[in-house]
Design a protein around this motif. Structure first.
Motif, PDB file in Angstrom:
ATOM      1  N   THR A  78       0.922  -1.116   0.032  1.00 55.89           N
ATOM      2  CA  THR A  78      -0.063   0.036   0.127  1.00 55.89           C
ATOM      3  C   THR A  78       0.853   1.184  -0.067  1.00 55.89           C
ATOM      4  O   THR A  78       1.715   1.216   0.687  1.00 55.89           O
ATOM      5  CB  THR A  78      -1.079  -0.141   1.175  1.00 55.89           C
ATOM      6  OG1 THR A  78      -1.955   0.954   1.075  1.00 55.89           O
ATOM      7  CG2 THR A  78      -0.418   0.262   2.555  1.00 55.89           C
ATOM      8  N   GLY A 106      -9.634  -1.083  -3.563  1.00 57.89           N
ATOM      9  CA  GLY A 106      -9.128   0.146  -3.159  1.00 57.89           C
ATOM     10  C   GLY A 106      -8.132   0.803  -4.055  1.00 57.89           C
ATOM     11  O   GLY A 106      -7.668   2.109  -3.986  1.00 57.89           O
ATOM     12  N   ARG A 114     -13.584   2.356  -2.991  1.00 55.70           N
ATOM     13  CA  ARG A 114     -13.223   2.494  -1.460  1.00 55.70           C
ATOM     14  C   ARG A 114     -12.268   1.418  -1.116  1.00 55.70           C
ATOM     15  O   ARG A 114     -12.296   0.363  -1.413  1.00 55.70           O
ATOM     16  CB  ARG A 114     -14.523   2.879  -0.690  1.00 55.70           C
ATOM     17  CG  ARG A 114     -15.517   1.336  -0.874  1.00 55.70           C
ATOM     18  CD  ARG A 114     -17.038   1.541  -0.094  1.00 55.70           C
ATOM     19  NE  ARG A 114     -17.537   0.368  -0.294  1.00 55.70           N
ATOM     20  CZ  ARG A 114     -18.605   0.215  -1.183  1.00 55.70           C
ATOM     21  NH1 ARG A 114     -18.650   1.153  -2.304  1.00 55.70           N
ATOM     22  NH2 ARG A 114     -19.490  -0.884  -1.086  1.00 55.70           N
ATOM     23  N   GLN A 115     -11.951   1.840   0.072  1.00 49.75           N
ATOM     24  CA  GLN A 115     -10.872   0.918   0.553  1.00 49.75           C
ATOM     25  C   GLN A 115     -11.344  -0.089   1.463  1.00 49.75           C
ATOM     26  O   GLN A 115     -12.592  -0.180   1.757  1.00 49.75           O
ATOM     27  CB  GLN A 115      -9.782   1.778   1.496  1.00 49.75           C
ATOM     28  CG  GLN A 115     -10.504   2.002   2.938  1.00 49.75           C
ATOM     29  CD  GLN A 115     -11.466   2.950   3.140  1.00 49.75           C
ATOM     30  OE1 GLN A 115     -11.417   3.887   2.087  1.00 49.75           O
ATOM     31  NE2 GLN A 115     -12.281   2.982   4.009  1.00 49.75           N
ATOM     32  N   ARG A 196      -7.160   9.419  -4.709  1.00 52.96           N
ATOM     33  CA  ARG A 196      -7.732   8.168  -3.749  1.00 52.96           C
ATOM     34  C   ARG A 196      -6.718   7.069  -3.386  1.00 52.96           C
ATOM     35  O   ARG A 196      -6.832   6.625  -2.366  1.00 52.96           O
ATOM     36  CB  ARG A 196      -8.682   7.794  -5.126  1.00 52.96           C
ATOM     37  CG  ARG A 196      -9.332   6.397  -4.585  1.00 52.96           C
ATOM     38  CD  ARG A 196      -9.206   5.110  -5.040  1.00 52.96           C
ATOM     39  NE  ARG A 196      -8.834   4.931  -6.322  1.00 52.96           N
ATOM     40  CZ  ARG A 196      -8.670   3.769  -7.123  1.00 52.96           C
ATOM     41  NH1 ARG A 196      -8.901   2.844  -6.566  1.00 52.96           N
ATOM     42  NH2 ARG A 196      -8.346   3.779  -8.425  1.00 52.96           N
ATOM     43  N   ASN A 200      -6.708   5.866   0.715  1.00 48.55           N
ATOM     44  CA  ASN A 200      -6.927   4.598   0.969  1.00 48.55           C
ATOM     45  C   ASN A 200      -5.858   3.845   1.758  1.00 48.55           C
ATOM     46  O   ASN A 200      -6.250   3.173   2.615  1.00 48.55           O
ATOM     47  CB  ASN A 200      -7.516   3.641  -0.451  1.00 48.55           C
ATOM     48  CG  ASN A 200      -8.665   3.903  -0.756  1.00 48.55           C
ATOM     49  OD1 ASN A 200      -9.525   4.929  -0.255  1.00 48.55           O
ATOM     50  ND2 ASN A 200      -9.255   3.499  -1.874  1.00 48.55           N
ATOM     51  N   ARG A 203      -5.808   4.817   5.240  1.00 45.64           N
ATOM     52  CA  ARG A 203      -6.728   4.338   6.149  1.00 45.64           C
ATOM     53  C   ARG A 203      -6.462   2.888   6.314  1.00 45.64           C
ATOM     54  O   ARG A 203      -6.498   2.387   7.324  1.00 45.64           O
ATOM     55  CB  ARG A 203      -8.148   4.284   5.304  1.00 45.64           C
ATOM     56  CG  ARG A 203      -8.531   5.542   5.237  1.00 45.64           C
ATOM     57  CD  ARG A 203     -10.131   5.832   4.650  1.00 45.64           C
ATOM     58  NE  ARG A 203     -10.626   7.139   4.540  1.00 45.64           N
ATOM     59  CZ  ARG A 203     -11.478   7.818   3.709  1.00 45.64           C
ATOM     60  NH1 ARG A 203     -11.943   7.120   3.026  1.00 45.64           N
ATOM     61  NH2 ARG A 203     -11.861   8.948   3.933  1.00 45.64           N
ATOM     62  N   GLU A 204      -5.715   2.302   5.473  1.00 47.48           N
ATOM     63  CA  GLU A 204      -5.207   0.774   5.705  1.00 47.48           C
ATOM     64  C   GLU A 204      -4.246   0.942   6.921  1.00 47.48           C
ATOM     65  O   GLU A 204      -4.049   0.002   7.711  1.00 47.48           O
ATOM     66  CB  GLU A 204      -4.715   0.262   4.455  1.00 47.48           C
ATOM     67  CG  GLU A 204      -5.583  -0.183   3.374  1.00 47.48           C
ATOM     68  CD  GLU A 204      -4.814  -1.120   2.112  1.00 47.48           C
ATOM     69  OE1 GLU A 204      -5.536  -1.856   1.796  1.00 47.48           O
ATOM     70  OE2 GLU A 204      -3.739  -0.615   1.828  1.00 47.48           O
TER      71      GLU A 204
END
Length: 299
Positions: A78, A106, A114-115, A196, A200, A203-204
Motif C-alpha cells: 500500500t 481500493g 473505496r478501501q 484516492r 485509501n 486508512r489501511e
C-alpha cells in the motif's frame, strides 16, 4: 466562518497539506503506480472477477503464462497496483507457470474505489482466483502489506493455498507506528484533497496494527511451507518483522528465511531473480512429482 477562515489561512494547515502525501508515501513504503494506465499487451492480459466483499467488488487482475500451469498470485502493498509492482515479473513467466497479479480492493482498476482495511476480506478477495486443478494448490506472494494478506489467505484457505512467499512483509503489530499527521489526513475536508490511492493507503495503515493483532493467533495455524525474503536495511518495514514471523509461524511444514544483506524495501524491482528462485523452489516443494522443468524466458 471566522474559524474556518483562520484554518484556511494558517501556515501550519497548508504545511500539513503539502507534507501529508510525502509522509504517507514514506509510511506506506511502496512506489507510486509506475504504469497505472496499463491494460494489456501481447504478454499480459487484464481480466476481472466478481468478489463478494465490500458490497460487491470487481477485482481487476493481470494474467500471464501458461493457462493451466502452476498458479502464482502476486499481491502488492500500500499504495500500489498490479502493473506498477509486478509487470516485469509477469513478462518473464517460467514455462509451465501461470502468474496473476491483483489490484487489491481500493487500488488500481478494481471497483468500487473505496478501501477495504480488513485482512480477512482482502484474503477473501483472492479466493476466486485460487486453482486446485490436478492437485495443484495456488502459491501466493505478498509484498509489504501484501505479506499479511497472503498469510491470512494461507490460514483461512488451507485446502487451496499451497504455500506463501512473504516479501518484506509487515506482520508484527508492535512495529506499526501511526503518525499524528496520518490521523489529520483521514479527517474531511483534508482527506478529500488526497488522491484516492493515498487516502485509501492511509486508512489501511491506520487500521493495520489492529488487523495484525487479529491475524497473530492464526499464524500458528499456517501449515503450508513459507519462504520469507527480507532486506536487512529495510527502513520502511524493519527486518525485526522476521523474528516475529519465526516465533509465531510455528506450524509450517517448512519455514525458510532469505536474508538479503544491505537490501532495502523494494524487492520486486531490485531482487527479481531471488523472488523467481523462491517461486521455483516453492513449486517444487508443494508438488515435486508433477511440476514440469521450468525455464525463464524473456520477451
Amino acid at each position: 466562518m471566522s474559524k474556518l477562515k483562520n484554518i484556511l489561512t494558517s501556515i501550519k494547515f497548508w504545511a500539513v497539506i503539502i507534507a501529508l502525501p510525502l509522509v504517507l508515501i514514506g509510511c506506506a513504503g511502496i512506489l507510486i503506480d509506475s504504469d497505472p494506465e496499463f491494460i494489456s499487451d501481447d504478454f499480459v492480459a487484464r481480466e476481472t472477477v466478481d468478489v463478494a466483499i465490500n458490497g460487491g467488488t470487481k477485482l481487476s487482475y493481470l494474467r500471464a503464462g501458461t493457462p493451466g500451469g502452476q498458479r502464482v498470485i502476486f499481491v502488492h502493498g500500500t499504495p500500489g497496483d498490479a502493473a506498477g509492482n509486478w509487470l516485469d515479473i509477469l513478462k518473464n513467466v517460467p514455462d509451465g507457470f501461470e502468474f496473476f497479479a491483483v489490484d487489491r480492493p481500493g487500488f488500481g482498476l478494481t471497483r468500487p474505489k473505496r478501501q477495504v482495511v480488513e485482512l480477512d476480506a482482502q484474503a477473501a478477495a483472492l479466493e476466486p482466483l485460487f486453482d486446485t486443478r490436478l492437485g495443484r494448490k495456488t502459491i501466493l506472494a505478498g509484498h509489504s502489506l501484501g505479506g499479511p494478506v497472503v498469510a491470512a489467505a494461507a490460514a483461512n484457505y488451507p485446502d487451496q493455498v499451497g504455500g506463501i512467499l512473504v516479501l518484506a512483509g509487515a506482520l508484527d503489530p508492535d512495529l506499526e507506528d501511526v503518525q499524528f499527521i496520518q490521523y489529520v489526513g483521514n479527517i474531511p475536508p483534508i482527506s478529500w484533497l488526497l488522491p484516492r490511492m493515498l487516502r485509501n493507503a492511509n486508512r489501511e495503515l491506520i487500521a493495520l496494527e489492529d488487523e495484525l493483532e487479529l491475524l497473530e493467533p492464526k499464524l500458528a495455524g499456517i501449515h503450508q511451507p513459507v519462504i520469507i525474503i527480507h532486506g536487512t536495511e529495510d527502513k520502511l518495514v524493519p527486518y525485526a518483522n522476521v523474528p516475529f514471523m519465526e516465533a509465531t509461524m510455528t506450524g509450517t511444514s517448512t519455514l525458510e528465511v532469505i536474508r538479503i544483506e544491505g537490501m532495502n524495501h523494494f524487492l520486486q524491482w531490485r531482487q527479481q531473480d531471488i523472488i523467481m528462485d523462491a517461486v521455483m523452489k516453492m513449486s517444487a516443494e508443494i508438488l515435486p512429482q508433477t511440476m514440469p522443468e521450468a525455464t525463464i524466458t524473456s520477451e
